[in-house]
Motif scaffolding. Sequence first.
Motif, mmCIF file in Angstrom:
data_model
loop_
_atom_site.group_PDB
_atom_site.id
_atom_site.type_symbol
_atom_site.label_atom_id
_atom_site.label_comp_id
_atom_site.label_asym_id
_atom_site.label_seq_id
_atom_site.Cartn_x
_atom_site.Cartn_y
_atom_site.Cartn_z
ATOM 1 N N PHE A 22 14.286 26.836 17.302
ATOM 2 C CA PHE A 22 14.075 28.264 17.100
ATOM 3 C C PHE A 22 14.947 29.018 18.101
ATOM 4 O O PHE A 22 15.332 28.470 19.133
ATOM 5 C CB PHE A 22 12.595 28.634 17.282
ATOM 6 N N PRO A 23 15.269 30.288 17.819
ATOM 7 C CA PRO A 23 16.074 31.064 18.762
ATOM 8 C C PRO A 23 15.350 31.250 20.103
ATOM 9 O O PRO A 23 14.154 31.541 20.139
ATOM 10 C CB PRO A 23 16.261 32.408 18.056
ATOM 11 N N TYR A 24 16.097 31.067 21.182
ATOM 12 C CA TYR A 24 15.606 31.258 22.550
ATOM 13 C C TYR A 24 16.434 32.411 23.109
ATOM 14 O O TYR A 24 17.615 32.252 23.389
ATOM 15 C CB TYR A 24 15.788 29.961 23.336
ATOM 16 N N LEU A 25 15.822 33.581 23.230
ATOM 17 C CA LEU A 25 16.516 34.835 23.477
ATOM 18 C C LEU A 25 16.433 35.281 24.934
ATOM 19 O O LEU A 25 15.474 34.964 25.635
ATOM 20 C CB LEU A 25 15.935 35.923 22.571
ATOM 21 N N VAL A 26 17.424 36.064 25.338
ATOM 22 C CA VAL A 26 17.521 36.565 26.707
ATOM 23 C C VAL A 26 17.143 38.044 26.734
ATOM 24 O O VAL A 26 17.810 38.878 26.110
ATOM 25 C CB VAL A 26 18.959 36.399 27.261
ATOM 26 N N ASP A 27 16.102 38.372 27.474
ATOM 27 C CA ASP A 27 15.641 39.746 27.672
ATOM 28 C C ASP A 27 16.073 40.180 29.073
ATOM 29 O O ASP A 27 15.262 40.313 29.986
ATOM 30 C CB ASP A 27 14.110 39.780 27.513
#
Length: 181
Positions: free
Chosen positions: A101-106
């Motif tokens: 799954f996408p692992y996103l940067v906040d």
Amino acid sequence: MLLDTPTPDFGAPAPHFRLPDAHGVQHDLKDHLGDKGFLIAFICNHCPYVIAIAERLAADAKCLERDGVGVLAIMSNDYDSYPADAPDKMIAFADKYGFDFPYLVDADQSVARAYGAVCTPDFFGFNGTGLLQYRGRLDDARMGDATQRTPELLIAMRMIADTGQGPSDQMPSMGCSIKWR
């Protein structure tokens, strides 16, 4: 510091976001919405609580995705102060644990603030209309012992996918605080 998540505002709509993954590819929340709902997991690479559940999270996420439930993970920690959480380390972490799954940067932490995330891991489960139905833990396994567990998040998300409603009894997640700037 060990934190417990606060009581959720069930029925609240999911705040919209557009975030890059660690490769720089942009992901818009609306592209991951579906009739069966979606899960957002606030995690990081260095937290011992996340490390303890990472393999189970990957396995449960695969089941949810097969069931038509969208899954996204978001890393909101200040990675300048915690370099183990930097985007290049996120790629290796996701590969190590088999995240598909996408692992996103906040990076500016605005998404974590909008959702009210407080710890890693922190799970938010939404129904097909984008309303919050779950804010609980992954499972009931104890740290270091996952030989017997009830996969509470998986069960809850399947219930949400089938009925649009989450379980009335939910145990909050606990973990390390998000590392704020």
